[in-house]
Design a protein around this motif. Structure first.
Motif, PDB file in Angstrom:
ATOM      1  N   ASP A  28      12.189 -15.406  -3.203  1.00 38.28           N
ATOM      2  CA  ASP A  28      11.134 -16.372  -2.886  1.00 38.28           C
ATOM      3  C   ASP A  28      10.353 -16.700  -4.153  1.00 38.28           C
ATOM      4  O   ASP A  28      10.234 -15.882  -5.065  1.00 38.28           O
ATOM      5  CB  ASP A  28      10.193 -15.794  -1.833  1.00 38.28           C
ATOM      6  CG  ASP A  28      10.913 -15.581  -0.503  1.00 38.28           C
ATOM      7  OD1 ASP A  28      11.863 -16.337  -0.225  1.00 38.28           O
ATOM      8  OD2 ASP A  28      10.535 -14.650   0.228  1.00 38.28           O
ATOM      9  N   ASP A  34      -1.311 -19.757  -5.110  1.00 38.42           N
ATOM     10  CA  ASP A  34      -1.033 -19.398  -3.719  1.00 38.42           C
ATOM     11  C   ASP A  34      -0.926 -17.882  -3.560  1.00 38.42           C
ATOM     12  O   ASP A  34      -1.390 -17.323  -2.568  1.00 38.42           O
ATOM     13  CB  ASP A  34       0.264 -20.072  -3.233  1.00 38.42           C
ATOM     14  CG  ASP A  34       0.127 -21.589  -3.232  1.00 38.42           C
ATOM     15  OD1 ASP A  34      -0.980 -22.066  -2.904  1.00 38.42           O
ATOM     16  OD2 ASP A  34       1.098 -22.283  -3.588  1.00 38.42           O
ATOM     17  N   ALA A  35      -0.329 -17.233  -4.540  1.00 36.08           N
ATOM     18  CA  ALA A  35      -0.184 -15.770  -4.479  1.00 36.08           C
ATOM     19  C   ALA A  35      -1.552 -15.097  -4.448  1.00 36.08           C
ATOM     20  O   ALA A  35      -1.747 -14.081  -3.771  1.00 36.08           O
ATOM     21  CB  ALA A  35       0.623 -15.280  -5.678  1.00 36.08           C
ATOM     22  N   LYS A  38      -2.987 -14.524  -1.011  1.00 36.99           N
ATOM     23  CA  LYS A  38      -2.264 -13.657  -0.077  1.00 36.99           C
ATOM     24  C   LYS A  38      -2.903 -12.275   0.010  1.00 36.99           C
ATOM     25  O   LYS A  38      -3.440 -11.767  -0.972  1.00 36.99           O
ATOM     26  CB  LYS A  38      -0.804 -13.495  -0.516  1.00 36.99           C
ATOM     27  CG  LYS A  38      -0.035 -14.799  -0.614  1.00 36.99           C
ATOM     28  CD  LYS A  38       0.329 -15.322   0.757  1.00 36.99           C
ATOM     29  CE  LYS A  38       1.219 -16.557   0.637  1.00 36.99           C
ATOM     30  NZ  LYS A  38       1.318 -17.286   1.898  1.00 36.99           N
ATOM     31  N   SER A  39      -2.792 -11.676   1.217  1.00 33.39           N
ATOM     32  CA  SER A  39      -3.303 -10.316   1.372  1.00 33.39           C
ATOM     33  C   SER A  39      -2.246  -9.327   0.872  1.00 33.39           C
ATOM     34  O   SER A  39      -1.093  -9.707   0.651  1.00 33.39           O
ATOM     35  CB  SER A  39      -3.601 -10.053   2.841  1.00 33.39           C
ATOM     36  OG  SER A  39      -2.395 -10.125   3.557  1.00 33.39           O
ATOM     37  N   GLU A  41      -0.513  -7.172   2.345  1.00 36.62           N
ATOM     38  CA  GLU A  41       0.669  -7.035   3.216  1.00 36.62           C
ATOM     39  C   GLU A  41       1.778  -8.005   2.812  1.00 36.62           C
ATOM     40  O   GLU A  41       2.949  -7.709   2.960  1.00 36.62           O
ATOM     41  CB  GLU A  41       0.332  -7.297   4.701  1.00 36.62           C
ATOM     42  CG  GLU A  41      -0.562  -6.252   5.350  1.00 36.62           C
ATOM     43  CD  GLU A  41      -2.017  -6.439   4.967  1.00 36.62           C
ATOM     44  OE1 GLU A  41      -2.572  -7.525   5.228  1.00 36.62           O
ATOM     45  OE2 GLU A  41      -2.607  -5.509   4.363  1.00 36.62           O
ATOM     46  N   TYR A  42       1.392  -9.181   2.332  1.00 35.71           N
ATOM     47  CA  TYR A  42       2.373 -10.201   1.982  1.00 35.71           C
ATOM     48  C   TYR A  42       3.412  -9.670   0.982  1.00 35.71           C
ATOM     49  O   TYR A  42       4.594  -9.979   1.055  1.00 35.71           O
ATOM     50  CB  TYR A  42       1.661 -11.427   1.398  1.00 35.71           C
ATOM     51  CG  TYR A  42       2.599 -12.466   0.815  1.00 35.71           C
ATOM     52  CD1 TYR A  42       3.251 -13.381   1.635  1.00 35.71           C
ATOM     53  CD2 TYR A  42       2.849 -12.510  -0.561  1.00 35.71           C
ATOM     54  CE1 TYR A  42       4.129 -14.322   1.089  1.00 35.71           C
ATOM     55  CE2 TYR A  42       3.723 -13.443  -1.105  1.00 35.71           C
ATOM     56  CZ  TYR A  42       4.356 -14.346  -0.275  1.00 35.71           C
ATOM     57  OH  TYR A  42       5.224 -15.259  -0.816  1.00 35.71           O
ATOM     58  N   GLU A  45       6.902  -6.493   1.631  1.00 40.16           N
ATOM     59  CA  GLU A  45       8.331  -6.592   1.978  1.00 40.16           C
ATOM     60  C   GLU A  45       9.250  -6.736   0.754  1.00 40.16           C
ATOM     61  O   GLU A  45      10.466  -6.652   0.893  1.00 40.16           O
ATOM     62  CB  GLU A  45       8.554  -7.775   2.915  1.00 40.16           C
ATOM     63  CG  GLU A  45       8.198  -9.102   2.270  1.00 40.16           C
ATOM     64  CD  GLU A  45       8.702 -10.316   3.070  1.00 40.16           C
ATOM     65  OE1 GLU A  45       9.889 -10.358   3.417  1.00 40.16           O
ATOM     66  OE2 GLU A  45       7.862 -11.212   3.336  1.00 40.16           O
TER      67      GLU A  45
END
Ligand SMILES: Cc1cc2nc3c(=O)[nH]c(=O)nc-3n(C[C@H](O)[C@H](O)[C@H](O)COP(=O)(O)O)c2cc1C
Length: 176
Positions: A28, A34-35, A38-39, A41-42, A45
């Motif tokens: 990705d 944008d990053a 993000k929290s 948790e994002y 993965e």
């Protein structure tokens, strides 16, 4: 290896390298802006996180943000890559890569350089002015070496020395 590539780019070179790496890793791609929204948790993965920034006066733009985050990502494969106008064999490139990470960070992050170029058409006014001053100082330098003279000539107009081949060491480190 589920990979995320985060990048910041003003004139497009770093974005293109980030796209090449994300494509190759089937990963990705996300812009730094944008990053930053993000929290935590994002990012969980992902097995590998790559940060791409451009060289500005010997440092890597916004790398501090990434390095602060990596404190919690030591279980992931981590890469910083930097694009710049200098050819990859310019000694300044090694100096910059050495400076970007501390010895401790080097144990879990790897830094790479991808030669790119200069694009005056896409550059904002402050960057264009900074480049103009840099070029004129280099041209005026009395004891300039041949390499410096060549560099001054090269960086006074737009050029592109980027190539997809420069992602190879990164992709192989990430383990395709
Ligand atoms: C103000 C300014 C300073 C720069 N300093 C360096 C530098 O120290 N070393 C280098 O190799 N390139 C330098 N560059 C060139 C950029 O790093 C290069 O054009 C980069 O690929 C731009 O990335 P982008 O297209 O993603 O914005 C500089 C460019 C600007 C505008």
């Amino acid at each position: 290896m589920k990979t995320l590539v985060i990048y910041t780019s003003q004139t497009g070179f770093t974005k293109r390298y980030a796209e090449w790496i994300a494509d190759r890793m089937s990963g990705d791609l996300i812009d730094l802006k944008d990053a930053q929204k993000k929290s935590a948790e994002y990012f969980e993965e992902y097995d590998a996180i790559v940060y791409g920034g451009w060289a500005m006066a010997g440092t890597v733009v916004k790398v501090k943000w990434f390095l602060e985050k990596t404190v919690n990502w030591k279980n992931k494969r981590l890469v910083v890559f930097c694009t710049g106008g200098s050819p990859i064999d310019n000694p300044d490139v090694d100096t910059m890569l050495q400076k970007v990470l501390t010895d401790e960070q080097r144990e879990y992050i790897k830094a790479f350089y991808c030669q790119a170029g200069i694009n005056y058409e896409n550059m904002n006014t402050p960057s264009r002015l900074a480049m103009k001053m840099f070029v004129s100082a280099l041209k005026k330098k009395k004891d300039a070496t041949d390499d410096e003279k060549k560099m001054a000539e090269m960086i006074s107009s737009t050029y592109d020395i980027s190539d997809i081949k420069y992602i190879e060491p990164i992709v192989s480190y990430l383990g395709e």
